[in-house]
Design a protein around this motif. Sequence first.
Motif, short mmCIF file in Angstrom:
data_model
loop_
_atom_site.label_atom_id
_atom_site.label_comp_id
_atom_site.label_asym_id
_atom_site.label_seq_id
_atom_site.Cartn_x
_atom_site.Cartn_y
_atom_site.Cartn_z
N LEU A 112 66.40 54.27 41.06
CA LEU A 112 67.63 54.30 41.86
C LEU A 112 67.43 53.60 43.20
CD1 LEU A 112 68.79 57.97 41.18
CD2 LEU A 112 69.93 55.90 40.39
N VAL A 115 67.26 49.65 42.76
CA VAL A 115 68.52 48.92 42.58
C VAL A 115 69.50 49.17 43.73
CG1 VAL A 115 68.28 48.93 40.07
CG2 VAL A 115 69.63 50.75 41.18
N GLY A 117 70.78 52.09 44.62
CA GLY A 117 71.74 53.14 44.30
C GLY A 117 71.69 54.24 45.34
N LEU A 120 76.08 57.99 43.95
CA LEU A 120 75.90 58.03 42.50
C LEU A 120 77.03 58.69 41.74
CD1 LEU A 120 72.16 59.28 42.43
CD2 LEU A 120 73.01 56.93 42.72
N SER A 179 81.20 55.14 44.21
CA SER A 179 79.80 55.12 43.78
C SER A 179 79.35 53.68 43.60
CB SER A 179 79.60 55.91 42.48
OG SER A 179 79.89 55.11 41.35
N ASN A 180 78.06 53.43 43.84
CA ASN A 180 77.53 52.07 43.63
C ASN A 180 76.47 52.04 42.53
OD1 ASN A 180 75.31 53.23 44.88
ND2 ASN A 180 75.19 51.73 46.55
N CYS A 181 76.32 53.16 41.81
CA CYS A 181 75.35 53.21 40.72
C CYS A 181 75.71 54.35 39.79
CB CYS A 181 73.94 53.43 41.29
SG CYS A 181 72.62 53.36 40.07
N GLU A 199 76.94 48.09 32.44
CA GLU A 199 76.89 47.39 33.73
C GLU A 199 78.00 46.34 33.82
OE1 GLU A 199 72.33 47.84 35.33
OE2 GLU A 199 72.77 46.05 34.10
N LYS A 204 78.49 47.81 38.10
CA LYS A 204 77.51 48.44 38.98
C LYS A 204 76.25 48.71 38.17
CE LYS A 204 80.62 51.53 39.90
NZ LYS A 204 81.36 52.68 40.52
N SER A 205 75.15 48.92 38.87
CA SER A 205 73.88 49.19 38.19
C SER A 205 73.96 50.49 37.41
CB SER A 205 72.74 49.28 39.20
OG SER A 205 72.55 48.05 39.86
N ILE A 207 71.39 53.30 35.58
CA ILE A 207 70.03 53.81 35.41
C ILE A 207 70.07 54.94 34.39
CG2 ILE A 207 68.07 54.98 36.52
CD1 ILE A 207 68.45 52.05 37.38
#
Length: 235
Positions: A112, A115, A117, A120, A179-181, A199, A204-205, A207
Amino acid sequence: MKQDLTIGLICPGGGIKNPEIEMAKYAPADIKLLTRQIPLAKIDPQVLSDFGDMADDAAKDLAAQGADLVVFNCTSGSFIRGLGYDLEIIRRLEKATGLPAITTTTAVVAALKSVGGTHLTMVTPYPDSVNEVEIRFLEESGFHLVSSKGLGIVQMNLVAKVPFDQLYALVRDTDRPQSNCIFISCAGLRVLDYIRGLESDFQKSVITSNQATLWMALRTLGRSDRLIPGSLFDH
């Protein structure tokens, strides 16, 4: 000099070696995976806590089979006692085997951060009693949980049977623009095949537990392979 490397995975039992199956599909050809399972019938805070206490013998067995790295490959089992518990497990397994060790939770936190993040979206198969512990763990680790939702599964053997369509719908309904992940928690879920698509769809990334575990295992062994499952492997 040893050419091939062996990663030893300690996983919840139940007859399905899902983490090994998922990782073996994408791991480099010279990486061998070994699995030792520990019985885990229920996704429950006390049962998960007891599960972690049984890892030493499995780790010793993996070391005897030639493992170069020991992985405690259970997300909930390595955060269930709160902040720092994953590091406690690592110290214990390294002492028992003389080998480097990681846990899935340790890998997730590192992934996290790698990348970027910070805010979340988290989805899990867990019941609320376990989700609450994970939310607290992640927030105390420096992340902000924008939104989270679990499937409420208690029986461990049902996790690998969750269809991707159901998981996708859970991500779609839980995700928020803030959220960015996206973090999909649990090594028992079958999701590695779909990370690139997620993705692309959510921009966004993403995980996941087994993805982060394979990534950190390779990095711990001094490898920087760029693999298919997600933008994480660009880091």
